[in-house]
Design a protein around this motif. Structure first.
Motif, PDB file in Angstrom:
ATOM      1  N   ASN A  66       0.823  -1.210   0.000  1.00  0.00           N
ATOM      2  CA  ASN A  66       0.000   0.000   0.000  1.00  0.00           C
ATOM      3  C   ASN A  66       0.855   1.256   0.000  1.00  0.00           C
ATOM      4  OD1 ASN A  66      -3.103  -0.666   0.450  1.00  0.00           O
ATOM      5  ND2 ASN A  66      -1.918  -2.177   1.568  1.00  0.00           N
ATOM      6  N   GLN A  69       1.981   1.836  -3.522  1.00  0.00           N
ATOM      7  CA  GLN A  69       0.927   2.299  -4.414  1.00  0.00           C
ATOM      8  C   GLN A  69       0.351   3.662  -4.018  1.00  0.00           C
ATOM      9  OE1 GLN A  69      -1.946  -0.891  -4.385  1.00  0.00           O
ATOM     10  NE2 GLN A  69      -0.461  -2.416  -5.109  1.00  0.00           N
ATOM     11  N   ALA A  70       0.571   4.091  -2.775  1.00  0.00           N
ATOM     12  CA  ALA A  70      -0.036   5.333  -2.292  1.00  0.00           C
ATOM     13  C   ALA A  70       0.483   6.542  -3.063  1.00  0.00           C
ATOM     14  CB  ALA A  70       0.233   5.498  -0.798  1.00  0.00           C
ATOM     15  N   LYS A  73       2.344   9.438  -0.089  1.00  0.00           N
ATOM     16  CA  LYS A  73       3.044   8.529   0.817  1.00  0.00           C
ATOM     17  C   LYS A  73       3.252   9.132   2.195  1.00  0.00           C
ATOM     18  CE  LYS A  73       5.539   5.617  -2.517  1.00  0.00           C
ATOM     19  NZ  LYS A  73       4.643   5.890  -3.637  1.00  0.00           N
ATOM     20  N   PHE A  76      -0.122   9.143   4.074  1.00  0.00           N
ATOM     21  CA  PHE A  76      -0.494   7.754   4.357  1.00  0.00           C
ATOM     22  C   PHE A  76       0.294   7.202   5.532  1.00  0.00           C
ATOM     23  CE2 PHE A  76       0.486   3.226   3.595  1.00  0.00           C
ATOM     24  CZ  PHE A  76      -0.785   2.701   3.724  1.00  0.00           C
ATOM     25  N   GLN A 233      -8.574  10.686  -1.550  1.00  0.00           N
ATOM     26  CA  GLN A 233      -7.548   9.778  -2.040  1.00  0.00           C
ATOM     27  C   GLN A 233      -6.724   9.211  -0.890  1.00  0.00           C
ATOM     28  OE1 GLN A 233      -6.902   8.590  -5.215  1.00  0.00           O
ATOM     29  NE2 GLN A 233      -5.501   7.279  -4.060  1.00  0.00           N
ATOM     30  N   ASP A 237      -6.507   5.128   0.192  1.00  0.00           N
ATOM     31  CA  ASP A 237      -5.292   4.350   0.450  1.00  0.00           C
ATOM     32  C   ASP A 237      -5.326   3.743   1.848  1.00  0.00           C
ATOM     33  OD1 ASP A 237      -4.307   5.025  -2.051  1.00  0.00           O
ATOM     34  OD2 ASP A 237      -3.227   6.784  -1.317  1.00  0.00           O
TER      35      ASP A 237
END
Length: 484
Positions: A66, A69-70, A73, A76, A233, A237
């Motif tokens: 994850n 792919q975030a 970052k 997240f 978004q 995530d």
């Protein structure tokens, strides 16, 4: 890169396990295998279980894909850290306040007197869970940059602190020894976190955290707040991570959870059973961590990136090499462990308060655990494929079924075989776990891995030579009367 990462993890793990072995030697010598050691092992079991889950399984295998792919970052990572830190802090405060209930749940077979003795020890050790989460979170970020040495070596600091604490209690024969050892665990957790500071600063992660805080602030300060596309978004995530993390807790930690359940069930057996399982499992965990966990940790970031880039052939080739390496190495360990179970236990633990009766009991449990080394070790390789494809849900169902069957085996075997019956039940659960994991991985992917004539010939030669050498050694040992 894979070879370097594997060697780093293996050498670091070996270093940590050597210190862990010294720790266990001191613990067996100074605490023996009685009620004091049982109380500490019960108290340390749950945070140690969570350490293995966080550091060797669910968190890393869910966080890294994850994080890769975030889009945001920084935001997240900051949100994941904040949520986990807050939840674990709440749990730690709950355990501190209701330590009696928690202790009863961890060792329901204990007498009320022993539960009263164990309550404060359980509360103290539970704070280590907060510390190990912080260390594991930071290690996960470093692994994204292919920096593996910190996660490989930081567990050694925990063992060093516990060894120092044990030397303070070598002449103490009451609960003060368990208190001092528990505070040594907390000191080890602080040292593990401190080890991450320099590499995090060198790789620029301090800036990442700052950017993450700014991203969250900007998203929330805009008109619409949490409904803005930017923040949605970030939440997307985050939801994807948690939807995979919770199943992965169960799916990637079967051996650890099985060992934890063994401890709970063993509390219904005679005094010392928990300690027998602990010492046996500690020896069993050495080859599992040194080879299976080390190579899976090194492989996972590369396989996750290959799957993301649809490079499936490359990922399968890496897994095939890892499969044959583990098959050869772990098979050698299984034969040696089963044939020399009593000798290994005698060499490591039998001294002072750890007597011959304890050696034979631990040796039998260790031999039973070793039967599950190969399936548990190989399953780690095939589970990488599941986690890289975000199939944590299927992995969780597999683990739940194998654990359920393992508990059933434990209840059937605990009375006729005692502690060794629980170890055997764990191994039987491991065989089922491997078979089910392989089924999801797919025979069409697995059968090509078996097409290695040189590998099979080498395996047969190694097996024959090892059995012959160990048989001769056993005859020589019997002649000298080492264990008679």
């Amino acid at each position: 890169m894979i070879r370097k990462a594997f060697l780093t993890n293996s050498i670091g793990t070996l270093c940590s396990r050597v210190f862990g072995l010294v720790r266990d030697l001191c613990m067996a010598s100074f605490l023996g295998a009685g009620i004091l050691s049982d109380i500490f092992f019960v108290a340390f079991k749950f945070p140690n279980l969570c350490r293995r889950i966080f550091a060797e399984g669910a968190f890393v295998q869910s966080f890294l894909p994850n994080f890769i792919q975030a889009r945001k970052k920084g935001a997240f990572s900051v949100l994941v850290f904040g949520i986990f830190f807050s939840i674990i802090l709440f749990l730690s405060l709950f355990v501190w306040q209701f330590s009696g209930l928690v202790t009863k749940a961890l060792a329901n077979g204990f007498s009320q007197e022993n539960i009263e003795l164990a309550k404060p020890i359980v509360a103290i050790n539970f704070w280590y869970l907060e510390l190990i989460f912080v260390a594991t979170f930071l290690s996960s970020l470093l692994q994204y940059k292919n920096c593996f040495w910190v996660s490989a070596y930081n567990t050694a600091l925990l063992n060093v602190c516990m060894i120092i604490a044990l030397f303070f209690v070598r002449d103490i024969e009451d609960m003060r020894a368990v208190y001092i050892l528990s505070y040594g665990v907390l000191c080890g957790g602080v040292a593990q976190i401190a080890l991450h500071f320099y590499p995090l600063f060198r790789l620029g992660y301090c800036r990442l955290f700052g950017v993450g805080v700014v991203e969250i602030w900007r998203a929330l300060s805009q008109r619409g707040g949490t409904k803005t596309p930017r923040f949605r978004q970030i939440l997307k995530d985050l939801r994807a991570f948690f939807s995979r993390f919770l199943p992965a807790v169960l799916g990637s930690s079967t051996a650890q959870i099985a060992s934890f359940l063994d401890t709970v069930i063993a509390s219904y057996l005679s005094a010392g059973a928990i300690s027998y399982l602990y010492y046996a499992n500690r020896i069993f965990q050495l080859p599992l961590a040194l080879f299976a966990i080390a190579i899976s940790t090194a492989l996972f970031p590369t396989i996750a990136k290959a799957v993301k880039n649809t490079q499936h052939t490359q990922a399968l080739a890496l897994m095939k090499n890892a499969f044959w390496f583990l098959l050869l190495v772990l098979w050698v360990c299984v034969i040696g462990g089963v044939m020399l179970r009593d000798e290994i236990t005698w060499l490591l633990f039998e001294r002072n308060k750890f007597v011959r009766e304890d050696t034979l009991a631990v040796g039998m449990a260790f031999g039973m655990y070793m039967l599950g080394l190969l399936p548990y070790g190989l399953a780690r390789i095939f589970s990488l494929w599941l986690y890289a494809h975000n199939l944590q849900g299927k992995a969780a169902k597999i683990s739940a079924l194998s654990l359920l069957c393992g508990v059933g085996f434990s209840l059937m075997l605990m009375h006729p075989l005692g502690a060794s019956g629980l170890a055997l039940a764990s191994s039987l659960g491991g065989v089922l776990y491997f078979a089910l994991t392989l089924r999801i991985f797919g025979l069409k992917n697995f059968i090509p891995m078996l097409k290695n004539a040189k590998g099979w010939i080498l395996l047969a030669i190694i097996t024959g030579l090892e059995i012959l050498i160990l048989y001769i050694f056993k005859l020589y040992e019997h002649y000298l009367g080492i264990l008679t």
